[in-house]
Structures are given as structure tokens and as C-alpha cells.
Design a protein around this motif. Sequence first.
Motif, PDB file in Angstrom:
ATOM      1  N   GLN A  12       0.830  -1.202   0.000  1.00  0.00           N
ATOM      2  CA  GLN A  12       0.000   0.000   0.000  1.00  0.00           C
ATOM      3  C   GLN A  12       0.867   1.256   0.000  1.00  0.00           C
ATOM      4  O   GLN A  12       0.572   2.238  -0.687  1.00  0.00           O
ATOM      5  CB  GLN A  12      -0.929  -0.013   1.206  1.00  0.00           C
ATOM      6  N   GLY A  13       1.959   1.224   0.734  1.00  0.00           N
ATOM      7  CA  GLY A  13       2.887   2.355   0.759  1.00  0.00           C
ATOM      8  C   GLY A  13       3.505   2.598  -0.602  1.00  0.00           C
ATOM      9  O   GLY A  13       3.673   3.739  -1.036  1.00  0.00           O
ATOM     10  N   LYS A  14       3.847   1.501  -1.303  1.00  0.00           N
ATOM     11  CA  LYS A  14       4.418   1.633  -2.646  1.00  0.00           C
ATOM     12  C   LYS A  14       3.418   2.251  -3.610  1.00  0.00           C
ATOM     13  O   LYS A  14       3.759   3.115  -4.417  1.00  0.00           O
ATOM     14  CB  LYS A  14       4.852   0.263  -3.184  1.00  0.00           C
ATOM     15  N   VAL A  15       2.178   1.821  -3.543  1.00  0.00           N
ATOM     16  CA  VAL A  15       1.132   2.347  -4.426  1.00  0.00           C
ATOM     17  C   VAL A  15       0.926   3.841  -4.161  1.00  0.00           C
ATOM     18  O   VAL A  15       0.817   4.638  -5.102  1.00  0.00           O
ATOM     19  CB  VAL A  15      -0.184   1.569  -4.248  1.00  0.00           C
ATOM     20  N   ALA A  19       1.611   6.819  -6.884  1.00  0.00           N
ATOM     21  CA  ALA A  19       0.560   7.777  -7.231  1.00  0.00           C
ATOM     22  C   ALA A  19       1.045   9.203  -6.998  1.00  0.00           C
ATOM     23  O   ALA A  19       0.802  10.102  -7.813  1.00  0.00           O
ATOM     24  CB  ALA A  19      -0.694   7.499  -6.420  1.00  0.00           C
ATOM     25  N   SER A  20       1.733   9.429  -5.907  1.00  0.00           N
ATOM     26  CA  SER A  20       2.262  10.755  -5.592  1.00  0.00           C
ATOM     27  C   SER A  20       3.274  11.204  -6.642  1.00  0.00           C
ATOM     28  O   SER A  20       3.252  12.353  -7.092  1.00  0.00           O
ATOM     29  CB  SER A  20       2.908  10.738  -4.212  1.00  0.00           C
ATOM     30  N   ILE A  21       4.133  10.314  -7.054  1.00  0.00           N
ATOM     31  CA  ILE A  21       5.129  10.632  -8.082  1.00  0.00           C
ATOM     32  C   ILE A  21       4.447  10.922  -9.413  1.00  0.00           C
ATOM     33  O   ILE A  21       4.827  11.848 -10.129  1.00  0.00           O
ATOM     34  CB  ILE A  21       6.155   9.488  -8.211  1.00  0.00           C
ATOM     35  N   LYS A  25       4.727  14.420 -11.465  1.00  0.00           N
ATOM     36  CA  LYS A  25       5.210  14.489 -12.849  1.00  0.00           C
ATOM     37  C   LYS A  25       4.235  15.255 -13.734  1.00  0.00           C
ATOM     38  O   LYS A  25       4.653  16.047 -14.581  1.00  0.00           O
ATOM     39  CB  LYS A  25       5.426  13.086 -13.411  1.00  0.00           C
ATOM     40  N   LYS A  26       2.941  15.038 -13.531  1.00  0.00           N
ATOM     41  CA  LYS A  26       1.940  15.776 -14.306  1.00  0.00           C
ATOM     42  C   LYS A  26       1.999  17.260 -13.987  1.00  0.00           C
ATOM     43  O   LYS A  26       1.897  18.102 -14.875  1.00  0.00           O
ATOM     44  CB  LYS A  26       0.544  15.230 -14.044  1.00  0.00           C
ATOM     45  N   ALA A  27       2.154  17.606 -12.721  1.00  0.00           N
ATOM     46  CA  ALA A  27       2.248  19.014 -12.328  1.00  0.00           C
ATOM     47  C   ALA A  27       3.498  19.655 -12.921  1.00  0.00           C
ATOM     48  O   ALA A  27       3.454  20.796 -13.395  1.00  0.00           O
ATOM     49  CB  ALA A  27       2.259  19.132 -10.809  1.00  0.00           C
ATOM     50  N   MET A  28       4.599  18.936 -12.920  1.00  0.00           N
ATOM     51  CA  MET A  28       5.830  19.470 -13.499  1.00  0.00           C
ATOM     52  C   MET A  28       5.685  19.664 -15.002  1.00  0.00           C
ATOM     53  O   MET A  28       6.165  20.658 -15.553  1.00  0.00           O
ATOM     54  CB  MET A  28       7.007  18.538 -13.181  1.00  0.00           C
ATOM     55  N   GLY A  29       5.021  18.729 -15.673  1.00  0.00           N
ATOM     56  CA  GLY A  29       4.793  18.861 -17.111  1.00  0.00           C
ATOM     57  C   GLY A  29       3.924  20.056 -17.432  1.00  0.00           C
ATOM     58  O   GLY A  29       4.188  20.806 -18.382  1.00  0.00           O
ATOM     59  N   SER A  30       2.913  20.275 -16.619  1.00  0.00           N
ATOM     60  CA  SER A  30       2.030  21.427 -16.806  1.00  0.00           C
ATOM     61  C   SER A  30       2.793  22.728 -16.589  1.00  0.00           C
ATOM     62  O   SER A  30       2.645  23.681 -17.357  1.00  0.00           O
ATOM     63  CB  SER A  30       0.851  21.334 -15.845  1.00  0.00           C
ATOM     64  N   ALA A  31       3.606  22.787 -15.560  1.00  0.00           N
ATOM     65  CA  ALA A  31       4.394  23.989 -15.276  1.00  0.00           C
ATOM     66  C   ALA A  31       5.391  24.247 -16.407  1.00  0.00           C
ATOM     67  O   ALA A  31       5.617  25.398 -16.792  1.00  0.00           O
ATOM     68  CB  ALA A  31       5.124  23.834 -13.948  1.00  0.00           C
ATOM     69  N   GLU A  32       5.956  23.200 -16.942  1.00  0.00           N
ATOM     70  CA  GLU A  32       6.905  23.344 -18.056  1.00  0.00           C
ATOM     71  C   GLU A  32       6.199  23.905 -19.292  1.00  0.00           C
ATOM     72  O   GLU A  32       6.710  24.806 -19.961  1.00  0.00           O
ATOM     73  CB  GLU A  32       7.540  22.002 -18.376  1.00  0.00           C
TER      74      GLU A  32
END
Length: 66
Positions: A12-15, A19-21, A25-32
Motif C-alpha cells: 500500500q505504501g508503494k502504491v 501515485a504521488s510521483i 510528474k503531471k504538475a511538473m509537465g504542466s508547469a513546463e
Amino acid sequence: MDIALVSMALSQGKVQQQASISVMKKAMGSAEQQGEALQKLMSTTNSVNIQHAAQPHLGRSIDLKL
């Protein structure tokens, strides 16, 4: 100590970490993309248009005293 319980907790911790990563990544792509769009806007327009966009109320009327 229950091995199955520990295994489930680790899984569960891995999942949650994956999900957090993924969200990060999506937020970083949007900011880029926004940064690239801003750079394109800055290179294609002059400073007067940028200032007008920032303060559109300026320059529309003149106060005169006679």
C-alpha cells in the motif's frame, strides 16, 4: 508479527508513493508547458502589450483641467 499484514502495508505504501510521483510528474509537465508558453509570448510581443495585459485600465482616459 503478521507477515501478511506487513506485506500489505508495504504494498500500500508503494502504491501511494507511485501515485504521488505520478501526480508530481503531471504538475511538473504542466508547469513546463506554461513556462514555454510564457517564453513564446514574451518573445513575440512587445513590452507595451505586456504592460497593457497586466494593467488594462491604464491609458484609456486622460484627466484634463482647463
